[in-house]
Scaffold this motif. Structure first.
Motif, PDB file in Angstrom:
ATOM      1  N   UNK A 266      51.508 -32.293  64.488  1.00  0.00           N
ATOM      2  CA  UNK A 266      52.201 -31.424  63.529  1.00  0.00           C
ATOM      3  C   UNK A 266      51.517 -31.620  62.186  1.00  0.00           C
ATOM      4  N   UNK A 267      50.810 -30.600  61.750  1.00  0.00           N
ATOM      5  CA  UNK A 267      49.925 -30.702  60.590  1.00  0.00           C
ATOM      6  C   UNK A 267      50.258 -29.584  59.606  1.00  0.00           C
ATOM      7  N   UNK A 320      46.453 -12.885  48.853  1.00  0.00           N
ATOM      8  CA  UNK A 320      46.599 -14.290  49.228  1.00  0.00           C
ATOM      9  C   UNK A 320      47.471 -14.431  50.472  1.00  0.00           C
ATOM     10  N   UNK A 321      48.501 -13.615  50.569  1.00  0.00           N
ATOM     11  CA  UNK A 321      49.328 -13.632  51.773  1.00  0.00           C
ATOM     12  C   UNK A 321      48.507 -13.231  53.001  1.00  0.00           C
ATOM     13  N   UNK A 322      47.661 -12.202  52.859  1.00  0.00           N
ATOM     14  CA  UNK A 322      46.823 -11.768  53.976  1.00  0.00           C
ATOM     15  C   UNK A 322      45.825 -12.853  54.378  1.00  0.00           C
ATOM     16  N   UNK A 323      45.409 -13.687  53.416  1.00  0.00           N
ATOM     17  CA  UNK A 323      44.554 -14.835  53.752  1.00  0.00           C
ATOM     18  C   UNK A 323      45.291 -15.776  54.704  1.00  0.00           C
ATOM     19  N   UNK A 324      46.576 -15.981  54.447  1.00  0.00           N
ATOM     20  CA  UNK A 324      47.380 -16.830  55.330  1.00  0.00           C
ATOM     21  C   UNK A 324      47.517 -16.208  56.707  1.00  0.00           C
ATOM     22  N   UNK A 325      47.745 -14.901  56.755  1.00  0.00           N
ATOM     23  CA  UNK A 325      47.826 -14.223  58.049  1.00  0.00           C
ATOM     24  C   UNK A 325      46.532 -14.390  58.837  1.00  0.00           C
ATOM     25  N   UNK A 326      45.396 -14.171  58.171  1.00  0.00           N
ATOM     26  CA  UNK A 326      44.096 -14.321  58.839  1.00  0.00           C
ATOM     27  C   UNK A 326      43.887 -15.769  59.299  1.00  0.00           C
ATOM     28  N   UNK A 327      44.374 -16.709  58.489  1.00  0.00           N
ATOM     29  CA  UNK A 327      44.209 -18.121  58.812  1.00  0.00           C
ATOM     30  C   UNK A 327      44.947 -18.476  60.098  1.00  0.00           C
ATOM     31  N   UNK A 328      46.203 -18.051  60.233  1.00  0.00           N
ATOM     32  CA  UNK A 328      46.947 -18.414  61.446  1.00  0.00           C
ATOM     33  C   UNK A 328      46.396 -17.672  62.671  1.00  0.00           C
ATOM     34  N   UNK A 329      45.821 -16.500  62.456  1.00  0.00           N
ATOM     35  CA  UNK A 329      45.201 -15.781  63.580  1.00  0.00           C
ATOM     36  C   UNK A 329      43.980 -16.533  64.110  1.00  0.00           C
ATOM     37  N   UNK A 330      43.253 -17.185  63.203  1.00  0.00           N
ATOM     38  CA  UNK A 330      42.047 -17.895  63.628  1.00  0.00           C
ATOM     39  C   UNK A 330      42.360 -19.302  64.142  1.00  0.00           C
ATOM     40  N   UNK A 331      43.312 -19.999  63.509  1.00  0.00           N
ATOM     41  CA  UNK A 331      43.654 -21.357  63.948  1.00  0.00           C
ATOM     42  C   UNK A 331      44.449 -21.316  65.251  1.00  0.00           C
ATOM     43  N   UNK A 332      45.356 -20.356  65.388  1.00  0.00           N
ATOM     44  CA  UNK A 332      46.172 -20.172  66.587  1.00  0.00           C
ATOM     45  C   UNK A 332      47.032 -21.399  66.882  1.00  0.00           C
ATOM     46  N   UNK A 333      48.090 -21.522  66.101  1.00  0.00           N
ATOM     47  CA  UNK A 333      49.046 -22.610  66.285  1.00  0.00           C
ATOM     48  C   UNK A 333      49.923 -22.367  67.509  1.00  0.00           C
ATOM     49  N   UNK A 372      52.751 -14.837  64.419  1.00  0.00           N
ATOM     50  CA  UNK A 372      52.773 -16.164  65.024  1.00  0.00           C
ATOM     51  C   UNK A 372      53.479 -16.155  66.383  1.00  0.00           C
ATOM     52  N   UNK A 373      54.575 -15.416  66.498  1.00  0.00           N
ATOM     53  CA  UNK A 373      55.297 -15.379  67.781  1.00  0.00           C
ATOM     54  C   UNK A 373      54.414 -14.822  68.895  1.00  0.00           C
ATOM     55  N   UNK A 374      53.590 -13.855  68.558  1.00  0.00           N
ATOM     56  CA  UNK A 374      52.673 -13.284  69.542  1.00  0.00           C
ATOM     57  C   UNK A 374      51.652 -14.334  69.986  1.00  0.00           C
ATOM     58  N   UNK A 375      51.143 -15.112  69.021  1.00  0.00           N
ATOM     59  CA  UNK A 375      50.181 -16.171  69.343  1.00  0.00           C
ATOM     60  C   UNK A 375      50.839 -17.246  70.207  1.00  0.00           C
TER      61      UNK A 375
END
Length: 444
Positions: A266-267, A320-333, A372-375
């Motif tokens: 958990x990071x 900046x919000x879209x940066x966060x969206x792109x970030x979670x799409x690439x990291x895939x939590x 995130x729910x989709x991921x």
């Protein structure tokens, strides 16, 4: 015949907030047991009621004030009842609580919870209100008895306080500076829990990765984990919470080579925008964070990675919000716990310009959760058909015919009860169906 008929003095605890607060409540219960009190679920029978409070979010604070107000009814029925407000909100707002709620008998802060027996005895003897809130902890509080709620899982605090001063967070102001417990005390507690039959322990701290920095000995969190991993009576070791700035490859490699440390990281990243991270005073960049994730996935391919995210930090732009969206799409939590930014009086961010309207924050939160729910669902679907070791925790909350447990990667699993499983067993479940938050399967 109830507990009152047996002559017991009774207490009832209401806990708000994080796992640290839940563990504090277990230690408050342990202290009350030493002076003859027994726990009751019936608040109307209680001689002592403790509200263990949280002030991390405004919504929680409002709820707590409402609950304190409700206690006035009980005081009018039983003038001798001791109503205590303890924990983080007591530390932050003691004067407000004393002024607004005269029916409260005890106000006790976060630094002297080990004094509960002394303070309760003082109230019982004098009948007078007691306010005991230390400005700071002069030294590490002594260990106290603990009453664990679970039969199989236990929290073990390894340190108290926080030195990070994230600009949105009240914790360093109400929990104080970091103070680490000696290694030998922690290991002794884990050994005792193993001897008592506990199967899983979670090492607790506001930032476990800072463990040991304040100790005289040259020891860090990775060393502590390695020592705990040698205790054969414990099946699983978890920990929370990690700060990315202090996570390192030594820690990841020790987890990789361990037997009992669970493959769940958990990071909390909080934002996928470097400029927002800087304003938050998080002390790392998204590039550094990605390197950690890459090392985890390369070293431990089956690990799950979860995170916390704050939406709507002051001044957060759409870009900046879209940066966060792109970030979670690439990291895939595997899972992200998402929160609206909430102003906390006493924190720097509460004074920042650009506080966003609630409607904007809610819209962004909904957008983030949908992605995130989709991921999460896609990741869980990959487990369909696999066989996973699960620790049996008990009956499903929604279906008495089903059992619930967790994987080493902290995923919840449900399956039809067969009658052969016992709480605390490690069983193999074949996963037949995957949902966003839950896996479903059958016992093998």
């Amino acid at each position: 015949m109830d507990q009152k008929d047996l002559g017991h003095k009774l207490f009832h605890t209401i806990t708000f907030g994080c796992q640290m607060n839940l563990n504090d409540s277990e230690r408050l219960a342990g202290q009350l047991r030493t002076i003859g009190y027994e726990a009751t679920e019936n608040i109307d029978q209680a001689d002592v009621i403790l509200l263990n409070t949280c002030c991390v979010r405004e919504s929680a604070e409002k709820k707590i004030y409402g609950k304190i107000g409700e206690m006035k009814r009980l005081k009018s029925v039983n003038p001798n009842i001791i109503i205590g407000v303890v924990g983080c909100m007591a530390q932050k707002d003691k004067d407000k609580i004393v002024k607004k709620f005269p029916h409260v008998s005890l106000v006790m802060g976060t630094h002297n919870t080990h004094q509960l027996v002394e303070l309760i005895s003082q109230i019982e003897t004098s009948g007078e209100k007691v306010v005991s809130v230390w400005d700071q902890a002069e030294q590490l509080a002594p260990d106290v008895p603990t009453v664990h709620k679970s039969q199989i899982s236990a929290w073990v605090p390894i340190m108290y306080g926080c030195n990070n001063f994230c600009t949105y967070c009240i914790v360093p102001y109400v929990r104080g500076r970091e103070r680490s417990r000696p290694l030998e005390n922690i290991i002794a507690e884990i050994r005792q829990l193993g001897a008592e039959g506990f199967k899983e322990i979670t090492l607790l701290g506001q930032n476990v990765n800072s463990y040991g920095k304040d100790l005289d000995t040259q020891i860090d969190f990775a060393d502590l984990l390695q020592a705990a991993d040698q205790i054969e009576t414990i099946a699983r070791i978890r920990y929370m919470t990690s700060h990315p700035r202090d996570m390192n490859t030594k820690l990841i490699d020790i987890i990789k080579n361990s037997n009992r440390i669970c493959e769940h990281f958990h990071l909390p990243v909080q934002s996928g925008s470097n400029s927002i991270l800087k304003q938050m005073n998080r002390g790392y960049t998204t590039e550094y964070y990605r390197q950690l994730v890459t090392h985890i996935r390369k070293s431990i391919p089956g690990a799950s990675i979860t995170t916390d995210l704050i939406v709507g930090f002051p001044g957060e732009t759409e870009e900046q919000f879209l940066e966060t969206l792109d970030f979670i799409k690439s990291v895939r939590y595997d899972v992200a716990y998402t929160f609206l930014y909430s102003q906390r009086s006493g924190t720097p961010a509460a004074q920042y310009e650009g506080q966003l309207p609630l409607a904007v924050k809610k819209a962004r939160l909904n957008q983030l959760m949908a992605v995130q729910n989709e991921i999460s669902l896609e990741i869980n679907k990959q487990l369909t058909g696999t066989i996973i070791e699960v620790l049996v925790e008990g009956a499903s909350k929604n279906d008495a015919m089903k059992l619930m447990g967790r994987t080493r990667t902290n995923k919840i699993v449900l399956w039809e009860k067969t009658g052969t499983e016992k709480i605390g067993d490690l069983v193999n479940i074949q996963i037949d169906k995957a949902q966003t938050w839950v896996l479903k399967g059958r016992l093998l």
